[in-house]
Each structure stands twice: as structure tokens, then as C-alpha cells.
Design a protein around this motif. Structure first.
Motif, mmCIF file in Angstrom:
data_model
loop_
_atom_site.group_PDB
_atom_site.id
_atom_site.type_symbol
_atom_site.label_atom_id
_atom_site.label_comp_id
_atom_site.label_asym_id
_atom_site.label_seq_id
_atom_site.Cartn_x
_atom_site.Cartn_y
_atom_site.Cartn_z
ATOM 1 N N VAL A 14 0.843 -1.188 0.000
ATOM 2 C CA VAL A 14 0.000 0.000 0.000
ATOM 3 C C VAL A 14 0.880 1.241 0.000
ATOM 4 O O VAL A 14 1.762 1.384 0.857
ATOM 5 N N ASP B 18 -2.466 4.971 -2.401
ATOM 6 C CA ASP B 18 -3.486 3.982 -2.033
ATOM 7 C C ASP B 18 -4.187 4.392 -0.744
ATOM 8 O O ASP B 18 -5.419 4.263 -0.623
ATOM 9 N N TYR C 40 -7.336 2.662 1.075
ATOM 10 C CA TYR C 40 -6.737 1.374 1.421
ATOM 11 C C TYR C 40 -6.028 1.455 2.765
ATOM 12 O O TYR C 40 -5.694 2.537 3.230
#
Length: 276
Positions: free
Chosen positions: A267, A271, A276
Motif C-alpha cells: 500500500v 493507495d 486502502y
């Protein structure tokens, strides 16, 4: 449907669509997790690239389970604390200290030797360094005050879901049997024809649904592989089974299931900005 594979020449596939309880997704159970298994390639796992979208992937089946008691997400970033800066610091000390250059050069070389020895035997290195470098005027000093922190990378995130299932009937217990079998089939590899190598297991998409819709308050999850499927039966002081009205084999009345997943893509800051 049942646990079906590829169909015949028509290309039709009977894919499992399993849920527990049976009314997950209805007005009765609107908060749940959707697990979808895929056999297609995905970046970071079966592709050498690390950035791409699994768009267009064909699913192998779906499981919907209610959200367990708690959800957690942990992001870990790796750093290395180094003493590599100590040699640079020693060189700077050489030219900033007072005294004869040759004497200071000798002290510097002794200190460098001590730092090298420290990697092999720290106590011996400290002794050599202490003996070579005094504490009077012109000393280069000991230790590594000018240390550095080096960024190493981002750890793959893992997610764990722990359930204590208390089915109300033989039929509900049998549905849990199918769900557990589904996860085990998808997480395990297939042995290739040569008997020496594996085909990689399938991967999963995981999505949290609140009120039947994705939510921005819970983190998104990147493509993941199932790394653990731990099952135990019975508890609360006894081992009980449901009897089937149709004479089929008895089914457990209490099932504990813990599923563990690991993302196959790291990640990034972008992101994280996307949820995320």
C-alpha cells in the motif's frame, strides 16, 4: 450452488455462491464481508509487475459472511538504524580536531578498525576502539553520533477474521461445511503433472459492506491470498451434533473458524488516500 468447476464444451461454469447466515445481504443482515476467489493472474502474485488492476478477472466463487466482532488493519513501514554514518563522522572529526595530522590519522584508522570489528564481535571492537582512541585533546572520540535511519520498504498487510458459528439447524451447519471447504480449496495449490511443482493457489478480493453498500469508513483491501484457515469443532463444555431429518451424517453444532489473508501488493501513500 455447489462447488463446481469448469463445465463442458458449452463453457458454462457452476460457481459456488455461499453465505452464512442464509439471509446475508437481506434487510436482516446488511453488514457483511464479500470474499471472491479468482484463478486469473494478478500483479504482485502471479505477474512480475507490481501495479495493475484485476479488472476483467473471472471469479471462481463467492462467500458472504457477517462481519465478526471486530475488524483491524495494521500498516507497518520498515526502517533500518545504521552506524554507517560513523565513518563519515570520524573523517569529519579528523579535520576538525586539533593536533598533529599523522597522530589523528592513526587514531582514525584505529577507530575504523574498531568499527569493523564491532560487526564481528562487539565487545572486542569496543576494547580495540577504547585502546586506540584516547580522551585527551585531539582525540577523534568513540561511538557513532552521526547515525542514519534508512527506509527499507513497506510490509504486506494481513487481515484476520475470527468466527464462532452457532448454526441453528443441520442445514446451516452443512452450509458452513461448504464454506470451509470452499476456502480450503481456493487457498491450496494444485500439484502439476510432473509431481514436482505447484500451480499457485487462487487469490481473493475482500470487500466490507455496510447497509449492503461499500463504506468509506472501513479500509479497502488489495488482492490477497488466504494464508490460514483454522477450524475447530465443539466448545462450551460439550461436543454436540445436529441430526439430519433426511438421515444424512450428523453436522457440528458449534464451529470456530479463523481466516487469515495477506495482500499481494503493498500500500502506497496514494493507495491510502484512496481508502486502502
Amino acid at each position: 450452488g455447489g462447488l463446481g468447476g469448469s463445465g463442458g464444451g458449452s463453457g458454462f461454469r457452476s460457481l459456488p455462491a455461499l453465505s452464512y447466515p442464509s439471509d446475508v445481504g437481506s434487510d436482516n443482515v446488511k453488514d457483511y464481508i464479500v470474499f471472491i476467489a479468482y484463478s486469473s493472474e494478478v500483479a504482485g502474485y502471479t505477474k512480475s509487475t507490481t501495479i495493475s488492476s484485476p479488472a476483467g478477472a473471472e471469479p471462481e466463487g463467492t462467500v458472504q459472511l457477517y462481519i465478526p466482532e471486530n475488524l483491524a488493519v495494521s500498516s507497518q513501514v520498515g526502517y533500518q538504524n545504521t552506524s554507517g554514518g560513523s565513518l563519515t563522522a570520524s573523517a569529519m572529526n579528523l579535520y576538525s580536531a586539533d593536533g598533529d595530522v599523522l597522530d589523528k590519522m592513526a587514531a582514525l584508522m584505529a577507530q575504523i578498525s574498531g568499527q569493523a570489528l564491532q560487526q564481528v564481535n562487539e565487545s572486542a571492537a569496543v576494547a580495540a576502539q577504547a585502546a586506540a582512541v584516547g580522551d585527551g585533546p585531539g582525540s577523534t572520540g568513540v561511538g557513532a553520533a552521526n547515525r542514519h535511519v534508512l527506509f527499507e520498504g513497506v510490509e504486506f498487510r494481513t487481515f484476520s477474521y475470527a468466527y464462532e458459528f452457532l448454526p441453528k439447524s443441520w442445514e446451516e451447519s452443512d452450509m458452513l461445511r461448504k464454506i470451509i471447504k470452499f476456502f480450503r480449496i481456493q487457498m491450496l495449490p494444485e500439484i502439476r503433472g510432473n509431481g514436482n511443482t505447484f500451480n499457485p493457489p487462487n487469490w481473493f478480493s475482500i470487500e466490507y459492506m455496510i447497509d449492503g453498500k461499500p463504506t468509506e469508513y472501513l479500509n479497502k483491501i488489495k488482492p490477497s491470498v488466504c494464508t490460514g484457515c483454522d477450524v475447530s469443532y465443539g466448545g462450551n463444555g460439550q461436543f454436540a451434533m445436529f441430526q439430519s431429518d433426511k438421515g444424512e451424517a450428523p453436522a457440528p453444532a458449534l464451529i470456530n473458524l479463523t481466516l487469515t489473508f495477506q495482500e499481494v501488493q503493498v500500500v502506497s501513500t496514494r493507495d491510502a488516500a484512496e481508502g486502502y
